[in-house]
Design a protein around this motif. Structure first.
Motif, PDB file in Angstrom:
ATOM      1  N   PHE A  86       0.837  -1.203   0.000  1.00 46.73           N
ATOM      2  CA  PHE A  86       0.000   0.000   0.000  1.00 46.73           C
ATOM      3  C   PHE A  86       0.871   1.251   0.000  1.00 46.73           C
ATOM      4  CE2 PHE A  86      -2.049   3.421   2.404  1.00 46.73           C
ATOM      5  CZ  PHE A  86      -3.133   3.670   1.573  1.00 46.73           C
ATOM      6  N   ALA A  87       1.917   1.248   0.819  1.00 50.31           N
ATOM      7  CA  ALA A  87       2.806   2.412   0.878  1.00 50.31           C
ATOM      8  C   ALA A  87       3.493   2.635  -0.472  1.00 50.31           C
ATOM      9  CB  ALA A  87       3.845   2.221   1.982  1.00 50.31           C
ATOM     10  N   ILE A  92       3.794   5.797  -5.500  1.00 56.48           N
ATOM     11  CA  ILE A  92       3.760   5.830  -6.971  1.00 56.48           C
ATOM     12  C   ILE A  92       2.589   6.688  -7.451  1.00 56.48           C
ATOM     13  CG2 ILE A  92       3.369   4.427  -9.042  1.00 56.48           C
ATOM     14  CD1 ILE A  92       4.961   2.194  -7.642  1.00 56.48           C
ATOM     15  N   ALA A  93       1.419   6.506  -6.842  1.00 57.98           N
ATOM     16  CA  ALA A  93       0.239   7.273  -7.243  1.00 57.98           C
ATOM     17  C   ALA A  93       0.420   8.763  -6.972  1.00 57.98           C
ATOM     18  CB  ALA A  93      -0.994   6.752  -6.511  1.00 57.98           C
ATOM     19  N   LEU A  94       1.060   9.109  -5.870  1.00 56.93           N
ATOM     20  CA  LEU A  94       1.289  10.522  -5.570  1.00 56.93           C
ATOM     21  C   LEU A  94       2.221  11.161  -6.590  1.00 56.93           C
ATOM     22  CD1 LEU A  94       1.601  10.503  -1.677  1.00 56.93           C
ATOM     23  CD2 LEU A  94      -0.239  11.454  -3.049  1.00 56.93           C
ATOM     24  N   SER A  97       0.051  11.019 -10.266  1.00 59.91           N
ATOM     25  CA  SER A  97      -1.137  11.872 -10.399  1.00 59.91           C
ATOM     26  C   SER A  97      -1.043  13.170  -9.607  1.00 59.91           C
ATOM     27  CB  SER A  97      -2.381  11.100  -9.960  1.00 59.91           C
ATOM     28  OG  SER A  97      -2.322  10.849  -8.569  1.00 59.91           O
ATOM     29  N   GLY A  98      -0.126  13.246  -8.670  1.00 66.06           N
ATOM     30  CA  GLY A  98      -0.007  14.458  -7.869  1.00 66.06           C
ATOM     31  C   GLY A  98      -1.175  14.666  -6.923  1.00 66.06           C
ATOM     32  N   GLY A  99      -1.952  13.635  -6.690  1.00 66.51           N
ATOM     33  CA  GLY A  99      -3.117  13.728  -5.834  1.00 66.51           C
ATOM     34  C   GLY A  99      -2.760  13.656  -4.362  1.00 66.51           C
ATOM     35  N   SER A 100      -3.773  13.505  -3.554  1.00 66.42           N
ATOM     36  CA  SER A 100      -3.563  13.400  -2.118  1.00 66.42           C
ATOM     37  C   SER A 100      -4.386  12.235  -1.580  1.00 66.42           C
ATOM     38  CB  SER A 100      -3.975  14.702  -1.430  1.00 66.42           C
ATOM     39  OG  SER A 100      -5.355  14.938  -1.635  1.00 66.42           O
ATOM     40  N   PHE A 101      -4.263  12.005  -0.287  1.00 66.34           N
ATOM     41  CA  PHE A 101      -5.028  10.930   0.334  1.00 66.34           C
ATOM     42  C   PHE A 101      -6.478  11.357   0.493  1.00 66.34           C
ATOM     43  CE2 PHE A 101      -0.750   9.759   1.670  1.00 66.34           C
ATOM     44  CZ  PHE A 101      -0.760   8.413   1.346  1.00 66.34           C
ATOM     45  N   SER A 102      -7.376  10.392   0.326  1.00 66.38           N
ATOM     46  CA  SER A 102      -8.808  10.678   0.407  1.00 66.38           C
ATOM     47  C   SER A 102      -9.506   9.480   1.036  1.00 66.38           C
ATOM     48  CB  SER A 102      -9.361  10.946  -0.991  1.00 66.38           C
ATOM     49  OG  SER A 102      -9.234   9.796  -1.789  1.00 66.38           O
TER      50      SER A 102
END
Length: 133
Positions: A86-87, A92-94, A97-102
Motif C-alpha cells: 500500500f505504501a 507511486i500514485a502521488l 497523479s499528484g493527488g492526495s489521500f482521500s
C-alpha cells in the motif's frame, strides 16, 4: 546474536519478494484493464473499480507469496506485505497523479490489508506439509 540477524534478513527478503510480486501483479492487471478500457466503452466509474480490483489482486498475491516463502505467521506477514505494498503504490500514485489521500485511499488501505492477510493465510496453509488420507 548472529543467528537472529540472519533470520531477520530472511524475513525481510521474503516480504520484499512478496511485495515485488504484488507490484508486478498489480501492474499486470492494470495493463489488462487499460486494454479493456481502450477496446470497450466503459463509464469513468469502471476505471476506479478496475483499479481497486488490480490493487486487490496485487495485495492477495503479495501476502500469498510472502507466506508461501516464510511458511508461518500468515496473518502477520501477509498484513505486513500488504501494508508495504500500500505504501509503495501510494507513493507511486502521488508521483504520477499528484493527488492526495482521500476516503478512497482509506478504502484501498482496508482492501489491501484484508486481502494480503487472507493471501497470507492461504500461503501458509498451502506451504504446510499435510498428509492426506
Amino acid at each position: 546474536m548472529k543467528k537472529s540477524k540472519i533470520i531477520l534478513n530472511k524475513d525481510i527478503a521474503h516480504i520484499f519478494i512478496g511485495v515485488l510480486i504484488g507490484v508486478f501483479a498489480t501492474f499486470l492487471f492494470m495493463l489488462l484493464f487499460a486494454l479493456l478500457l481502450t477496446m470497450r466503452d466503459f463509464d469513468t466509474s469502471a476505471a476506479a473499480t478496475m483499479s481497486n480490483i488490480s490493487l486487490a489482486v496485487g495485495a492477495l498475491s503479495a501476502g500469498f507469496v510472502t507466506t508461501l516463502l516464510h511458511k508461518s505467521k500468515g496473518l502477520i506477514y501477509g498484513a505486513a506485505s500488504g501494508l508495504i505494498l500500500f505504501a509503495v503504490m501510494s507513493i507511486i500514485a502521488l508521483f504520477v497523479s499528484g493527488g492526495s489521500f482521500s476516503l478512497n485511499s482509506l478504502i484501498r488501505f482496508a482492501i489491501m490489508t484484508v486481502l494480503s492477510s487472507f493471501g497470507g493465510v492461504i500461503g501458509v496453509n498451502l506451504s504446510a506439509k499435510h498428509k492426506m488420507i
